[in-house]
Design a protein around this motif. Structure first.
Motif, PDB file in Angstrom:
ATOM      1  N   LEU A   3       0.808  -1.226   0.000  1.00 40.50           N
ATOM      2  CA  LEU A   3       0.000   0.000   0.000  1.00 40.50           C
ATOM      3  C   LEU A   3       0.838   1.272   0.000  1.00 40.50           C
ATOM      4  O   LEU A   3       0.299   2.358  -0.188  1.00 40.50           O
ATOM      5  CB  LEU A   3      -0.939   0.009   1.212  1.00 40.50           C
ATOM      6  N   ASP A   4       2.135   1.153   0.198  1.00 38.40           N
ATOM      7  CA  ASP A   4       2.994   2.330   0.309  1.00 38.40           C
ATOM      8  C   ASP A   4       2.879   3.308  -0.868  1.00 38.40           C
ATOM      9  O   ASP A   4       2.868   4.529  -0.656  1.00 38.40           O
ATOM     10  CB  ASP A   4       4.452   1.908   0.486  1.00 38.40           C
ATOM     11  N   PRO A   5       2.777   2.835  -2.126  1.00 35.27           N
ATOM     12  CA  PRO A   5       2.695   3.791  -3.236  1.00 35.27           C
ATOM     13  C   PRO A   5       1.370   4.547  -3.313  1.00 35.27           C
ATOM     14  O   PRO A   5       1.253   5.499  -4.093  1.00 35.27           O
ATOM     15  CB  PRO A   5       2.865   2.900  -4.484  1.00 35.27           C
ATOM     16  N   PHE A   6       0.380   4.131  -2.504  1.00 34.73           N
ATOM     17  CA  PHE A   6      -0.962   4.670  -2.675  1.00 34.73           C
ATOM     18  C   PHE A   6      -1.410   5.608  -1.557  1.00 34.73           C
ATOM     19  O   PHE A   6      -2.578   5.961  -1.461  1.00 34.73           O
ATOM     20  CB  PHE A   6      -1.967   3.513  -2.822  1.00 34.73           C
ATOM     21  N   HIS A   7      -0.481   6.019  -0.710  1.00 38.90           N
ATOM     22  CA  HIS A   7      -0.817   6.972   0.346  1.00 38.90           C
ATOM     23  C   HIS A   7       0.466   7.527   0.936  1.00 38.90           C
ATOM     24  O   HIS A   7       1.563   7.018   0.671  1.00 38.90           O
ATOM     25  CB  HIS A   7      -1.644   6.306   1.449  1.00 38.90           C
ATOM     26  N   ALA A   8       0.313   8.572   1.735  1.00 36.27           N
ATOM     27  CA  ALA A   8       1.428   9.117   2.514  1.00 36.27           C
ATOM     28  C   ALA A   8       0.961   9.242   3.953  1.00 36.27           C
ATOM     29  O   ALA A   8      -0.158   9.704   4.209  1.00 36.27           O
ATOM     30  CB  ALA A   8       1.863  10.472   1.969  1.00 36.27           C
ATOM     31  N   SER A   9       1.786   8.808   4.874  1.00 40.21           N
ATOM     32  CA  SER A   9       1.398   8.865   6.289  1.00 40.21           C
ATOM     33  C   SER A   9       2.411   9.667   7.092  1.00 40.21           C
ATOM     34  O   SER A   9       3.606   9.672   6.795  1.00 40.21           O
ATOM     35  CB  SER A   9       1.274   7.454   6.876  1.00 40.21           C
ATOM     36  N   GLN A  10       1.908  10.347   8.100  1.00 37.02           N
ATOM     37  CA  GLN A  10       2.742  11.088   9.033  1.00 37.02           C
ATOM     38  C   GLN A  10       2.086  10.979  10.394  1.00 37.02           C
ATOM     39  O   GLN A  10       1.051  11.608  10.658  1.00 37.02           O
ATOM     40  CB  GLN A  10       2.895  12.547   8.613  1.00 37.02           C
ATOM     41  N   GLY A  11       2.659  10.151  11.249  1.00 37.81           N
ATOM     42  CA  GLY A  11       2.039   9.913  12.541  1.00 37.81           C
ATOM     43  C   GLY A  11       0.694   9.230  12.360  1.00 37.81           C
ATOM     44  O   GLY A  11       0.593   8.182  11.739  1.00 37.81           O
ATOM     45  N   SER A  12      -0.340   9.851  12.883  1.00 40.93           N
ATOM     46  CA  SER A  12      -1.680   9.268  12.796  1.00 40.93           C
ATOM     47  C   SER A  12      -2.467   9.758  11.587  1.00 40.93           C
ATOM     48  O   SER A  12      -3.621   9.370  11.401  1.00 40.93           O
ATOM     49  CB  SER A  12      -2.471   9.586  14.066  1.00 40.93           C
ATOM     50  N   THR A  13      -1.869  10.618  10.765  1.00 41.31           N
ATOM     51  CA  THR A  13      -2.606  11.155   9.619  1.00 41.31           C
ATOM     52  C   THR A  13      -2.173  10.489   8.315  1.00 41.31           C
ATOM     53  O   THR A  13      -1.012  10.090   8.148  1.00 41.31           O
ATOM     54  CB  THR A  13      -2.418  12.677   9.493  1.00 41.31           C
ATOM     55  N   LEU A  50      -9.379   2.634   1.583  1.00 42.03           N
ATOM     56  CA  LEU A  50      -9.557   2.923   3.016  1.00 42.03           C
ATOM     57  C   LEU A  50      -9.659   1.624   3.800  1.00 42.03           C
ATOM     58  O   LEU A  50      -9.063   1.480   4.879  1.00 42.03           O
ATOM     59  CB  LEU A  50     -10.812   3.772   3.233  1.00 42.03           C
ATOM     60  N   PHE A  51     -10.410   0.667   3.263  1.00 46.08           N
ATOM     61  CA  PHE A  51     -10.554  -0.646   3.895  1.00 46.08           C
ATOM     62  C   PHE A  51      -9.188  -1.308   4.073  1.00 46.08           C
ATOM     63  O   PHE A  51      -8.837  -1.793   5.162  1.00 46.08           O
ATOM     64  CB  PHE A  51     -11.467  -1.516   3.023  1.00 46.08           C
ATOM     65  N   ALA A  52      -8.391  -1.317   3.004  1.00 42.89           N
ATOM     66  CA  ALA A  52      -7.079  -1.959   3.054  1.00 42.89           C
ATOM     67  C   ALA A  52      -6.156  -1.272   4.055  1.00 42.89           C
ATOM     68  O   ALA A  52      -5.392  -1.930   4.776  1.00 42.89           O
ATOM     69  CB  ALA A  52      -6.451  -1.966   1.661  1.00 42.89           C
ATOM     70  N   LEU A  53      -6.209   0.061   4.120  1.00 41.92           N
ATOM     71  CA  LEU A  53      -5.373   0.799   5.054  1.00 41.92           C
ATOM     72  C   LEU A  53      -5.764   0.515   6.504  1.00 41.92           C
ATOM     73  O   LEU A  53      -4.901   0.431   7.384  1.00 41.92           O
ATOM     74  CB  LEU A  53      -5.458   2.300   4.769  1.00 41.92           C
ATOM     75  N   VAL A  54      -7.060   0.362   6.760  1.00 45.90           N
ATOM     76  CA  VAL A  54      -7.517   0.030   8.115  1.00 45.90           C
ATOM     77  C   VAL A  54      -6.974  -1.335   8.533  1.00 45.90           C
ATOM     78  O   VAL A  54      -6.453  -1.503   9.648  1.00 45.90           O
ATOM     79  CB  VAL A  54      -9.058   0.046   8.198  1.00 45.90           C
ATOM     80  N   TYR A  58      -4.592  -1.591  11.736  1.00 41.70           N
ATOM     81  CA  TYR A  58      -5.227  -2.073  12.964  1.00 41.70           C
ATOM     82  C   TYR A  58      -5.269  -3.594  13.088  1.00 41.70           C
ATOM     83  O   TYR A  58      -5.626  -4.112  14.138  1.00 41.70           O
ATOM     84  CB  TYR A  58      -6.649  -1.526  13.071  1.00 41.70           C
ATOM     85  N   GLY A  59      -4.942  -4.303  12.007  1.00 43.10           N
ATOM     86  CA  GLY A  59      -4.998  -5.750  12.052  1.00 43.10           C
ATOM     87  C   GLY A  59      -6.309  -6.291  11.526  1.00 43.10           C
ATOM     88  O   GLY A  59      -7.269  -5.561  11.272  1.00 43.10           O
ATOM     89  N   LEU A  60      -6.337  -7.604  11.348  1.00 42.33           N
ATOM     90  CA  LEU A  60      -7.504  -8.317  10.820  1.00 42.33           C
ATOM     91  C   LEU A  60      -8.200  -9.031  11.961  1.00 42.33           C
ATOM     92  O   LEU A  60      -7.652  -9.972  12.548  1.00 42.33           O
ATOM     93  CB  LEU A  60      -7.055  -9.327   9.748  1.00 42.33           C
ATOM     94  N   GLU A 115      -2.404  -8.928   3.846  1.00 45.21           N
ATOM     95  CA  GLU A 115      -2.273  -8.536   2.444  1.00 45.21           C
ATOM     96  C   GLU A 115      -3.013  -9.497   1.526  1.00 45.21           C
ATOM     97  O   GLU A 115      -3.672  -9.061   0.576  1.00 45.21           O
ATOM     98  CB  GLU A 115      -0.802  -8.466   2.034  1.00 45.21           C
ATOM     99  N   ALA A 116      -2.925 -10.799   1.794  1.00 45.80           N
ATOM    100  CA  ALA A 116      -3.605 -11.779   0.949  1.00 45.80           C
ATOM    101  C   ALA A 116      -5.119 -11.564   0.961  1.00 45.80           C
ATOM    102  O   ALA A 116      -5.771 -11.569  -0.095  1.00 45.80           O
ATOM    103  CB  ALA A 116      -3.265 -13.194   1.409  1.00 45.80           C
ATOM    104  N   PHE A 117      -5.683 -11.368   2.167  1.00 44.67           N
ATOM    105  CA  PHE A 117      -7.129 -11.154   2.251  1.00 44.67           C
ATOM    106  C   PHE A 117      -7.518  -9.810   1.653  1.00 44.67           C
ATOM    107  O   PHE A 117      -8.523  -9.703   0.934  1.00 44.67           O
ATOM    108  CB  PHE A 117      -7.598 -11.232   3.702  1.00 44.67           C
TER     109      PHE A 117
END
Length: 235
Positions: A3-13, A50-54, A58-60, A115-117
């Motif tokens: 998922l790294d190419p599809f978002h940018a994160s900084q702390g909790s944002t 958004l689903f994949a990032l959650v 947070y885990g499955l 990642e598989a799911f």
């Protein structure tokens, strides 16, 4: 992480550019919904991203449910709170909510399984049109507006019997379209399988707006445009 190419994160944002959202939709979900085109005036981040990032953050959990309460447009900064709660919300920095999440049961942080799911689900989800939606619209004698097709993610939920799966896949078990005026609610039910054995189940719902009387010629043109867009992207 994939998922790294599809978002940018900084702390909790987390921020997702239109280009990142569009690339995820096309490259991972094989979804060419025009709402995810970066130049669309109505651009929105794919709900599946958004689903994949959650899941990644947070885990499955054995049981999870997701309710989409808003469309994430251009320039939105999302807050992914640090929490162990069974219910939490993904909102922007102005506290506008976009996704409500609930979870229950054991939680796996095995990134191979996650990642598989995640990949299996978003690939299944991204193939809603035309494979699933068109037969449903034909059956109910309605169709979306071919000039401004509006297909909006509403919710999804799933449960695992256990979290020992390694390469889960999804199989459609039932689909339905409930029409009320110019609005329709699609429900897609699926089994989660591992090596041909059922290990869980779930569903996804979507809202169709601007429904009109079914017209085969217009729908054929929409499908042709959709497939041509997909073909052009892959050249």
């Amino acid at each position: 992480m994939y998922l790294d190419p599809f978002h940018a994160s900084q702390g909790s944002t987390i921020t997702i550019t239109p280009e990142q959202g569009s690339q995820f939709a096309k490259q991972i979900s094989d979804d060419f919904n025009p709402l995810h085109n970066p130049d669309s005036k109505r651009f929105c981040v794919p709900g599946d991203l958004l689903f994949a990032l959650v899941l990644a953050r947070y885990g499955l959990a054995k049981n999870m449910a997701f309710k989409y309460t808003g469309m994430v447009g251009k320039g939105v900064v999302l807050n992914f709170p640090e929490t162990q709660a069974s219910e939490f919300c993904i909102a922007d920095t102005n506290e506008k909510p976009y996704l409500e999440v609930s979870r229950d049961g054991d939680i796996s942080h095995n990134m191979t399984l996650i990642e598989a799911f995640s990949r299996a689900y978003v690939a299944f989800s991204g193939h809603s049109f035309p494979h699933i939606l068109v037969p449903l619209m034909q059956q109910e004698n309605v169709m979306i507006n071919p000039d401004k097709p509006m297909v909006i993610y509403e919710s999804m939920a799933f449960n695992f019997e256990n979290l020992s799966a390694e390469r889960p896949s999804l199989e459609l078990t039932n689909s339905s379209l409930n029409v009320s005026g110019k609005r329709g609610l699609v429900r897609m039910e699926f089994d989660i399988c591992e090596s041909g054995q059922r290990v869980g189940s779930g569903y996804k719902t979507m809202v169709l707006s601007g429904l009109r009387e079914f017209d085969q010629a217009q729908l054929d043109n929409l499908i042709q445009l959709y497939e041509q867009t997909k073909s052009n992207y892959r050249i």
